[in-house]
Enzyme design. Structure first.
Site, PDB file in Angstrom:
ATOM      1  N   ASP A  42      -3.530  12.517  22.024  1.00 39.79           N
ATOM      2  CA  ASP A  42      -2.140  12.612  21.830  1.00 39.79           C
ATOM      3  C   ASP A  42      -2.365  13.129  20.031  1.00 39.79           C
ATOM      4  O   ASP A  42      -1.296  12.972  19.367  1.00 39.79           O
ATOM      5  CB  ASP A  42      -1.871  10.846  21.036  1.00 39.79           C
ATOM      6  CG  ASP A  42      -1.116  10.332  23.015  1.00 39.79           C
ATOM      7  OD1 ASP A  42      -0.848  11.325  24.006  1.00 39.79           O
ATOM      8  OD2 ASP A  42      -0.833   9.468  23.057  1.00 39.79           O
TER       9      ASP A  42
ATOM     10  N   ASN B 180      -5.186   8.012   2.020  1.00 34.69           N
ATOM     11  CA  ASN B 180      -5.438   7.450   3.536  1.00 34.69           C
ATOM     12  C   ASN B 180      -5.621   8.672   4.159  1.00 34.69           C
ATOM     13  O   ASN B 180      -7.095   8.517   5.047  1.00 34.69           O
ATOM     14  CB  ASN B 180      -4.205   6.300   3.170  1.00 34.69           C
ATOM     15  CG  ASN B 180      -4.567   5.281   3.627  1.00 34.69           C
ATOM     16  OD1 ASN B 180      -5.178   4.936   2.729  1.00 34.69           O
ATOM     17  ND2 ASN B 180      -3.573   4.268   3.820  1.00 34.69           N
TER      18      ASN B 180
ATOM     19  N   LEU C 281      -7.609   2.719  12.214  1.00 32.50           N
ATOM     20  CA  LEU C 281      -9.026   1.719  12.728  1.00 32.50           C
ATOM     21  C   LEU C 281      -7.924   1.483  13.534  1.00 32.50           C
ATOM     22  O   LEU C 281      -8.415   1.062  14.316  1.00 32.50           O
ATOM     23  CB  LEU C 281      -8.314   0.540  11.200  1.00 32.50           C
ATOM     24  CG  LEU C 281      -8.523  -0.537  11.475  1.00 32.50           C
ATOM     25  CD1 LEU C 281     -10.426  -0.702  12.078  1.00 32.50           C
ATOM     26  CD2 LEU C 281      -8.762  -1.780  10.487  1.00 32.50           C
ATOM     27  N   SER C 282      -6.577   1.488  13.913  1.00 30.92           N
ATOM     28  CA  SER C 282      -5.402   0.823  14.797  1.00 30.92           C
ATOM     29  C   SER C 282      -6.211   2.428  15.503  1.00 30.92           C
ATOM     30  O   SER C 282      -5.891   2.201  17.199  1.00 30.92           O
ATOM     31  CB  SER C 282      -3.715   1.824  14.345  1.00 30.92           C
ATOM     32  OG  SER C 282      -3.885   0.358  13.224  1.00 30.92           O
TER      33      SER C 282
ATOM     34  N   ASP D  50       1.163  -1.507  -0.011  1.00 32.61           N
ATOM     35  CA  ASP D  50      -0.116   0.235  -0.233  1.00 32.61           C
ATOM     36  C   ASP D  50       0.911   1.302   0.096  1.00 32.61           C
ATOM     37  O   ASP D  50       0.292   2.215  -0.788  1.00 32.61           O
ATOM     38  CB  ASP D  50      -1.003   0.142   0.951  1.00 32.61           C
ATOM     39  CG  ASP D  50      -1.655  -1.594   1.182  1.00 32.61           C
ATOM     40  OD1 ASP D  50      -1.783  -1.908   0.088  1.00 32.61           O
ATOM     41  OD2 ASP D  50      -2.774  -1.199   2.276  1.00 32.61           O
TER      42      ASP D  50
ATOM     43  N   ARG E 164       3.550  14.445  27.136  1.00 34.03           N
ATOM     44  CA  ARG E 164       2.272  15.803  27.801  1.00 34.03           C
ATOM     45  C   ARG E 164       1.390  15.291  26.626  1.00 34.03           C
ATOM     46  O   ARG E 164       1.525  15.121  25.392  1.00 34.03           O
ATOM     47  CB  ARG E 164       3.021  17.132  27.658  1.00 34.03           C
ATOM     48  CG  ARG E 164       3.932  17.827  28.722  1.00 34.03           C
ATOM     49  CD  ARG E 164       4.454  19.087  28.667  1.00 34.03           C
ATOM     50  NE  ARG E 164       2.957  19.948  29.278  1.00 34.03           N
ATOM     51  CZ  ARG E 164       2.056  20.549  28.232  1.00 34.03           C
ATOM     52  NH1 ARG E 164       2.785  20.614  26.731  1.00 34.03           N
ATOM     53  NH2 ARG E 164       1.492  21.664  28.349  1.00 34.03           N
TER      54      ARG E 164
ATOM     55  N   ALA F 161      -7.033   2.126   8.255  1.00 37.12           N
ATOM     56  CA  ALA F 161      -5.367   2.519   7.915  1.00 37.12           C
ATOM     57  C   ALA F 161      -5.345   2.568   9.745  1.00 37.12           C
ATOM     58  O   ALA F 161      -5.456   1.905  10.337  1.00 37.12           O
ATOM     59  CB  ALA F 161      -4.646   3.036   6.962  1.00 37.12           C
ATOM     60  N   TYR F 162      -4.523   3.467   9.678  1.00 41.30           N
ATOM     61  CA  TYR F 162      -4.000   3.903  11.237  1.00 41.30           C
ATOM     62  C   TYR F 162      -5.147   4.570  11.945  1.00 41.30           C
ATOM     63  O   TYR F 162      -5.421   4.327  12.718  1.00 41.30           O
ATOM     64  CB  TYR F 162      -3.289   5.500  10.942  1.00 41.30           C
ATOM     65  CG  TYR F 162      -2.860   6.249  11.740  1.00 41.30           C
ATOM     66  CD1 TYR F 162      -2.690   5.318  13.525  1.00 41.30           C
ATOM     67  CD2 TYR F 162      -2.114   7.784  12.020  1.00 41.30           C
ATOM     68  CE1 TYR F 162      -2.324   6.164  14.613  1.00 41.30           C
ATOM     69  CE2 TYR F 162      -0.937   7.866  13.578  1.00 41.30           C
ATOM     70  CZ  TYR F 162      -1.112   7.326  14.211  1.00 41.30           C
ATOM     71  OH  TYR F 162      -0.628   7.561  15.360  1.00 41.30           O
TER      72      TYR F 162
END
Length: 282
Positions: free
Chosen positions: A166, A136, A181-182, A67, A147, A178-179
């Site tokens: 974060d 994406n 989903l995580s 990908d 922090r 991709a990210y």
């Protein structure tokens, strides 16, 4: 009609030479001209071109890798309106749908006009005097500090929230696997035209992912002065997000034309890639 094909390859990919030679021989038999990016040319001892100019010279792009290889050229393909076919030489991947063993058979169908094309939404990102396209996601996140950071989100000039955590991910339906989903975001069928906002480790548990319409105009404000905050687009660092500046995100007018597998649809890919077909043990 396809008469010119651009080929790019993921760097340092072992075992790529046999399939590349098969494609070269197939192209010779069918009278198709090939162009190679510098990495693919290195594997073959041929002359190469800069990756970003391949789409304007080609009728079709073939990306050998995963990908990430497709993401590296997606903006140029979208602007040039040239389809891209991904041959998966990696592991988990939702964009590179073709296996090595089906490459030649699939190319035969494509040049006969039988290609299955999936039209994928892209994002347009503007920050200061810079403009980017994303297939994406765009991620705004802290660099190295432990922090929390605070980001203020406006949708269509209406305040949505000031979110501490974060960072935030803004993804397309394609990027939802991709990210995002995580980070706990939803899986969306890739033909949907929408934008997903997914918080990264929010301090307030009531802050949840939200799916926005394709008309949404997103404005993000940085409220931090001390910590470095990164703007990352499709996995590549693009800029530091400075205090009292704004990042703008919206659906692009450009679409990526992704060649789909002839053997599997999206739901079959989900089942296989996420291993939903296995039985529970216990």
């Amino acid at each position: 009609m396809i008469k010119k094909i651009g080929i790019l390859a993921r760097p340092c990919t072992e075992g790529i030479e046999p399939i590349m030679k098969d494609v070269i021989e197939w192209a010779r038999r069918n009278g198709i001209e090939l162009f190679f990016d510098l990495e693919a040319a290195k594997n073959l001892g041929a002359e190469g071109l800069r990756r970003e100019i391949l789409p304007e010279k080609s009728d079709l792009i073939i990306a050998f890798g995963g990908d990430g290889t497709i993401l590296s050229i997606a903006p140029e393909c979208a602007i040039a309106k040239k389809p891209i076919m991904g041959v998966n030489l990696g592991t988990l991947g939702f964009l590179a749908e073709f296996g090595k063993d089906e490459t030649i058979e699939s190319l035969e169908k494509i040049i006969r006009g039988e290609a299955l094309i999936s039209k994928r939404t892209m994002l347009e990102i503007n920050y200061k005097d810079q403009s980017f396209l994303s297939l994406n996601e765009v991620t705004v996140s802290k660099a190295f500090s432990t922090r929390l950071i605070e980001l203020t989100v406006y949708i269509d000039e209406t305040l949505l929230a000031s979110i501490r955590g974060d960072g935030l991910i803004f993804s397309t339906a394609t990027g939802s696997t991709a990210y995002s989903l995580s980070a706990g975001g939803p899986i969306l069928e890739p033909s949907l035209e929408c934008i997903v906002m997914t918080p990264i480790c929010p301090h307030t548990l009531s802050v949840r992912p939200i799916v926005l319409p394709p008309t949404a105009q997103i404005k993000l404000e940085c409220n931090e002065a001390e910590d470095e905050i990164y703007i990352t687009i499709d996995g590549k660092f693009r800029a530091n997000f400075s205090k009292d500046t704004f990042l703008y995100i919206k659906k692009s007018n450009h679409y990526l034309l992704l060649v789909r597998s002839f053997k599997k649809g999206f739901y079959e890919l989900l089942r296989d890639k996420l291993r939903w077909s296995g039985k529970l043990i216990g």
